[in-house]
Structures are given as C-alpha cells and as structure tokens.
Design an enzyme around this catalytic site. Sequence first.
Site, PDB file in Angstrom:
ATOM      1  N   ASP A 300       0.875  -1.164   0.000  1.00 26.72           N
ATOM      2  CA  ASP A 300       0.000   0.000   0.000  1.00 26.72           C
ATOM      3  C   ASP A 300       0.916   1.218   0.000  1.00 26.72           C
ATOM      4  O   ASP A 300       1.860   1.288   0.781  1.00 26.72           O
ATOM      5  CB  ASP A 300      -0.884  -0.009   1.253  1.00 26.72           C
ATOM      6  CG  ASP A 300      -1.806   1.192   1.296  1.00 26.72           C
ATOM      7  OD1 ASP A 300      -2.308   1.582   0.239  1.00 26.72           O
ATOM      8  OD2 ASP A 300      -1.990   1.747   2.389  1.00 26.72           O
ATOM      9  N   ASP A 536      -1.266  -0.458   6.515  1.00 26.84           N
ATOM     10  CA  ASP A 536      -1.418   0.159   7.830  1.00 26.84           C
ATOM     11  C   ASP A 536      -2.819   0.689   8.083  1.00 26.84           C
ATOM     12  O   ASP A 536      -3.107   1.183   9.159  1.00 26.84           O
ATOM     13  CB  ASP A 536      -0.404   1.294   8.015  1.00 26.84           C
ATOM     14  CG  ASP A 536      -0.618   2.434   7.022  1.00 26.84           C
ATOM     15  OD1 ASP A 536      -1.449   2.276   6.103  1.00 26.84           O
ATOM     16  OD2 ASP A 536       0.042   3.477   7.177  1.00 26.84           O
ATOM     17  N   ASP A 540      -6.809  -2.046   4.310  1.00 26.02           N
ATOM     18  CA  ASP A 540      -5.861  -3.106   3.972  1.00 26.02           C
ATOM     19  C   ASP A 540      -6.166  -4.424   4.684  1.00 26.02           C
ATOM     20  O   ASP A 540      -5.567  -5.455   4.363  1.00 26.02           O
ATOM     21  CB  ASP A 540      -4.433  -2.688   4.359  1.00 26.02           C
ATOM     22  CG  ASP A 540      -3.989  -1.418   3.669  1.00 26.02           C
ATOM     23  OD1 ASP A 540      -4.281  -1.274   2.472  1.00 26.02           O
ATOM     24  OD2 ASP A 540      -3.363  -0.572   4.332  1.00 26.02           O
TER      25      ASP A 540
END
Length: 778
Positions: A300, A536, A540
């Site tokens: 990400d 984080d 996700d």
Amino acid sequence: MILDEICSKGLTQEQVESRRQRGLVNGTDEIKTKSIGQIVLGNVVTPFNILNVILASLIVMVGSYKNLLFMGVIICNALIGTIQEVRAKKTIDRLKLIAAPKAGVMRDGIKKELPVGDLVLDDILILTSGNQICADCVIVDGECEVNESLITGEQDAILKKENDHLLSGSFIASGSCCAKVEHIGSENYASKITKSAKYLKKPNSEIMNWVNKIIKYIGFSIIPIGILLFYKQYFFSGHPFQRAVVGTVAALIGMIPEGLVLLTSVVLAVSVIRLAHHKALVQELYSIETLARVDTLCLDKTGTITEGSMQVDAILPLCDITKEDTEDAIAALITAVNDENPTANAIKGLGLTPPSWDCTRAVAFSSARKWSGASFRDGGTYLLGAGEFILKDEFCKISSLVEEHSAMGQRVLLLAHSPNALEGNELPSDITPLALLLLSDKIRKNANRTLSFFADQGVDIKVISGDNAVTVANIAKKAGLKNADNVIDASLLLNNENLKAAAEKYTVFGRVTPQQKLDLVKALKEQGHTVAMTGDGVNDVLALKESDCSIAMASGSDASKTVSQVVLLDSDFASMPRIVNEGRRSINNLQRSASLFMVKAIFSAIIAVLFIFVSCGYPFQPIQFTLINAVSIGIPSFILALEQNRERIQGRFMVNVMKKSLPGALTMSTNILFLVLIACSLQFSPEQISTLAVILTGYTGLHTLFKVCIPFNVKHAVLFWLMAGIFIVAILFFKPFFGLVNLTLPMVLILVPLLLAATSLMSLYYHMIEKVIMKKAK
C-alpha cells in the site's frame, strides 16, 4: 460532533476503582505466549523424548550403562530448546506490550490512552477510523461505519448511529463516535465465540508440514520395526538378551531425528530475537519462513513507500468563489466530518478556523465511497473526495486538469457543493465543482534502496492504492520502482476475470477498493505466487488476512496490526530486506542441517529393516551412534544453522533436503550390506564387524558433512576438520569405551576398498538422484 455531558466527562476515578474492586475490568483475550511451565513441559514431554526414556530404561535393565550416553544429547536438546524458547517468549511479550493496542477513554473529563485490558464497565470510548473495538459497547453520540468481517465474515461496512450496538472484534471503517462499554472480558461477543478477537489462519509453512509428516511416519514405523528386530535377534538368532536389547535400542535411536524438531524451533526462535533487535515483532513464528519464500510483495503506497503523512500544496478554485469562502467550506466540512486520516490531518494542518455553521448531516470518508460530505442548515452540502466518484459522468469537464497535477505526483481532491441535503450515504444531485486541493505524499528516504533490493532478489512488487492511478504511478516512479509506468485504474476493472488478468500484468493499481485489494491477493495466489502484503489502514485488513504473510506498521490502525503476522515497530518499510534476509538465513540453514539428520534417520530405518532378514546381528551399539551423530550431525547442524546465509531460496524444502541426504544414507546402507556379506563369510567376530561398521558409517557421515559445508570458508574448514579430528581420536584412543577393537590385517584389507567404494558410491548416488529422482520431483 457535539458531545453530551456523559461523553465529555466519562467515569470518575472513584467510579473506576469501584468497578475494579468488583472485578468489572475488561482484561484481555489476546492470544498469549506459552508460560514458562508450558515451555518446559513442551520441550521435555515429547513423543520422541518419551520413547528415548523407554529405550534408556531398557538399557538400564540390562546393565549396559555406558550406552546411556545418548540421553545426554536428549537432555542437552531439551535444555537448549527451553532456554531459546523462553528467551523468545520474553522478547515477544516485551514487544507485544509496546505494540499492544490502546483505547481512547474519557475519564474525569480528560481523554486518556489506556491498554484495552484496563477498561471497566460503563467507560466512555472515543472511537475513530481505524480503531478496533475492544469491548461490546453502545453508541451514545456520533455515527460511524463498522466492518465486522473479523468476527462475522461479512465484508461490507455497516452504518451505526446513536443507540446502536458495536461488537468487540469489529473495527471502525470511517467516522467517529463516543460509545459506552456494556460488556467486559468474557462477556464480550467476540470472547464468547472465539475467546479472542484475533484472526487466526493456518501458517503456510513447508517446514512445519514436512517435520510433522516425518514425525508421523517415524512414529508409526518405529514400534513394529523394534519388535520385529528384537524378536529376530533374541528368538531366531539366539543372541543373548542383553545384546538383543542393546542392538534393538541402537537401531531405534538411529531412526529418531530428535534434534530436527529442536533445531527448527531454535533457529526460528533465534530469528525472532534477532528481528526484535531491529524493531520487528514476529507474531507468528513460521511467517519468517513464508516471507523468505515470497515472490510477490503487495504494497500500500501510504506508510510504505511514503511516510504516511501529507501536506497541502495548493488550493485551485474552479469557479467564481473567493479564497475565504473556499477556506470556510473546507474548514466546516473537515470539522463536521472529524475524520482521522492523513488527508484530513494535512488539511487540519492548514489551521483554518471553522465558521459557526449548523451541521445537519455528516458522512465520514470511506475507502469504498472515496468521498466525505456534510450538509449544513441553509448552506447545502459540501463534498470532498475523488473527483471521478463525486462528479461521475461530469468528471470529464475537469479531468484534464486533474490528470495534469496527478502526473506531477500530487494527490488531487475535489471540493464540490450541492444545494441539496445528504440522504443516508448517497450523493445529492446538482453537484457543482468548487476547487481542487493539491496534496503530496512524503516519500521515505530509504524507499529507493528497499525497492531496489526486492527487484534484485526477483521479488515482483505490486503497488495497490486507493488513490488516483496516475498519482500513485508517479510517486512509485519517484521512489525508484521499476515498471511504475505499467499502471491501471482499478475502477475500470468491472469483473473478476478482468481483475485476475490485470493482477499478473500490471505493476501499479490505483483507485482500488478494499474488496479489490482482497481479490487481487486471491488472484495472485491462484496464479501460484507466494504473496506478502504490507499495510497500515483499515482498507488493507481484508487483503492482509488473505495474504500468505501479512506485515503491518505499528503506526497503523489497530485492525491492521491485529490481523498481521509481522509488525514493524518503527513503522519503517526499510526493515523489510532485513526480515527477508533473516528468513532466508533460517530456511537455507535449516535445509542444510535437516539433510544431516535425515541421513541418519533414513540410513537407520533401512538397516533396521535389513537386519530383520539377515542372520548377522545388528552391528551398532547406542554409544557408537552417539559418537557418529555428534561429529557428523549434532554439533555441525547447530553451528551451520545459526550462521549468515542470504542466498535466495530455490526449490521445495523436502526436495532440497532429500537431494543432500539420500546419497549419504544410501551409501551408508550399501556399505553396511557389503560389510555384513563379506565379514560374515570370513567369520569376523561381532566386535570386529561393529568396529568396521562404525568407521565406515562415520567416514560417510563426515563425507556428507563435507558436501554440506560447501562452499568452504574458514569457519566451515575449522568445523569439518575439528569433527574429523574428534572422530579419529575417539576410534584410536577410546576403543573400549565405544565398544571398538584394534584393526587386524584382514579387517584393513576389507576396510580400505569399502572406504574407496563409499566415496565412489556417494558420487554415483548423488548423480542418480540429481538426474532422475529430482527431475521428476520438479
């Protein structure tokens, strides 16, 4: 959000103490590490240890006390395993305390951050986007969207308003609220159904699977082989009871790879301790192995390539609106929605003073919607988010301007207005674009070096982000990602087939929804990849759960840390190469050392079965196996297993192990067969046959060690020659202790050709296995 009195004050200290005295404290259902007592018990009371104790009892019963030396190795193994596991436990417990999620609580009118175990009944929780709900509670003010996938499996976010119940184990996907704790400890919903809100999945570990198979196969075969061998030696061959027992015990001890299980645990425990020194918390031991085997790493953008913080570069008006009006609209919207994410924090960093507008409805940002909004009395609705999601078909009017700034690596948000109020979570009609907010991410200093490491190691990088695809691609390019131009807008992937095809083809994915992140990870796994996922945020979580190895940042959401196997305590993506290298060190060294153990186990099983059918007695005593094992397996395996080794992992674990162990095991077995046939025909005494068998087997074991030590360095050379020296000294100067006799000329005449044959057979078997068996395995 306007807090009522109970929200703004919370419980007093006296009320908290009263509840504590009555035991109304939340505690924690977190999965704990084993206690020291459990660790000791787990290392002492094992199937192999129990079997060894039974075998030792038989040796004591026949009075052959020197053959009890093998129990010294067992005791040392148990001590080493216990000490290393206790060290790993203390390290993990200490780091988990640091990384443990905290709860925002109002007490005595002050917001405090407390460990979730310190919550008491009726506490007032302050919940914002990304927080995991640590106790069942009821909303007393505000509203939010909640994802309950960790406990119910349902992935869609659910809107929760005042008086709605929130379940422990779920997490806030967007919005914020105050909630009153109504259940604590074992009364929580999550505790009742799972005893923990933590998501558990079976480790994807080749090593664990194969070690368990080896234990099972040996466990099923060892008892019938032992009974048949003893029966043959005592009843058919007429050997004395003591000799029959000692020979049977020696055969069974050789079949037990007791050090392999210990070695696996010790190596992985040492890796946990090493990584802890580098601020990485390994929550699942075997994830070290999985990460070392990863060939695809999904990142990400936020928090990995970038620092996770943003800044507002500029505000560009799109219509005839004053700067003051634009800033008032932005300030009012951000205050009303009260999101806690990098974008909202960057806008708050502008220090704008919100006007005193009366908010009638607010919708927090959602990664699925890609926008947030607020309606004001007599002021209509203001919206902030991705232009293509807010304007939809009308986005083409500003798309060129958005693309221009996205091409420079900026994140572009649209501020828009509608005269109509929000109804539910649906966009109002008659939306007019007001301004573009240009934001930029801060790229991590070590991002380029980290991405280069993975590129050099043949690990395919996939950047998956909810941001504009062009923006993400430009940031990835600045960070040094190869093929960053190979980008696609995931909103164009309208079905699962398109997404599966894109998973393999593209490097950068923009405008990805949480569900699409999950589907991308699934698609990559279906295509045969071992996938690691870093993240984080709450968006996700689903993909982290699905990946083979999940890595979270300590600065990220509670939910992402809860489901991840590895947590980077310094939230620095630059730690990833170190973790991968540690995994490679562990797995490569385990493969090398496991091959030594399997040589002994395979050889012992073959000759144990062989001597059920030949008239000659079993040629080994337990103490002789102790000598051979010590110099060719025990000492070398632990030294080799803990050294540096950063080679890329190739092939499957057991295939690699068997490729190195089978030549030695087959060579040893062939040697013993030839020896027995020749020595029995020449009527050698049992002691003479035993002496020749020990020398031949020890020589072949050292030959295998020589192969395993390649490539040689100073450490390997010292290790090999030290082990060879110990073996030579033992057979020259401690013959009576190890049950050996002096070599006679006939013995030497047999021994020399067999030693030469052993060298040739080793090469022959290695060639056969490499060219035939391994080719089929691949």
